[in-house]
Design an enzyme around this catalytic site. Structure first.
Site: not given
Ligand code: SF4
Length: 233
Positions: A12, A49, A79, A171
């Site tokens: 992703c 992220c 997370e 996921n």
């Molecule tokens: S929140 Fe998780 S799944 Fe979504 S873009 Fe960021 S790393 Fe990827």
């Protein structure tokens, strides 16, 4: 055999970004820096992220505003563990199968970025009938919901779904569960070595999807192996 790879299969945005940062750092780091690092300590580069960071910020805001925080997600997931650090000691983690415990009057809800929206809806519905004030931040990442939708559509069209990714990836496991609800033949694999030729007996259309942490080269390897099997038929 007709092989279709989901457009969203594989890394992703967030994972790709983190990997690009790591590669860039490795490229840009001069050899002398190792000496420097030992002398002055570590340099920290945060490649978290932005969507995960946003959820952490929401947790912090809710805590500062005095809400009891409810996190929809998997307690053991890193997370969620990190979110707990922002949400405070009285935060509660729930998955959609859990019973909602007695809550305070003001409840703030956030959700692990990779959870299905149905899990959030279920918990919100319950909390709304219990608490006096409810603030909900939908912190689910678009990339996850798009991947789930795409997988659902692909699973309807094919005879076999191949779900590629780590068995410990939440996921990817979710993609496998969702595929199995729609398509009668689903194989969840980590590597091409697991593929068996007789899985494809009588199958004409094969769909391939992969989780957010599945490298593209593994998916490409699966496609290559399926093409080899296909030409033998
Ligand atoms: S929140 Fe998780 S799944 Fe979504 S873009 Fe960021 S790393 Fe990827």
């Amino acid at each position: 055999m007709q092989i279709t790879v989901a457009k969203k299969a594989g890394f992703c945005f967030g994972v790709k970004r983190a990997i690009d940062i790591a590669f860039k750092l490795a490229r840009d780091t001069k050899k002398e820096i190792y000496e420097e690092i030992t002398k002055i300590g570590y340099k920290i580069v945060d490649a978290t992220c932005p969507f995960v960071k946003k959820a952490q910020k929401r947790a912090q805001t809710l805590k500062e505003e005095g809400y009891q925080i409810l996190i929809v997600g998997d307690k053991e997931h890193p997370e969620v563990q990190a979110l707990l650090g922002f949400a405070g000691d009285d935060a509660i983690v729930l998955c959609d199968k859990d019973t909602v415990p007695p809550l305070k009057k003001k409840v703030g809800i956030i959700v692990q970025t990779t959870q299905p929206v149905e899990a959030l809806k279920k918990i919100v519905c319950h909390v709304i009938s219990e608490a006096e004030e409810v603030k909900v931040y939908n912190t689910i990442c678009d990339s996850t919901s798009q991947r789930l939708e795409e997988t659902k559509d692909l699973a309807k069209e094919v005879d076999i779904m191949m779900v590629v990714g780590g068995k410990n990836s939440a996921n990817t496991a979710q993609l496998a569960r969702l595929s199995a609800e729609i398509c009668p033949r689903v194989y969840f694999i980590e590597t091409t070595d697991e593929i068996k030729e007789d899985w494809f007996n009588g199958a004409k259309k094969i769909g391939i999807t992969g989780g957010a942490s599945t490298p593209r080269w593994i998916i490409d390897g699966v496609v290559k192996k399926l093409k080899e099997i296909s030409v033998k038929r």
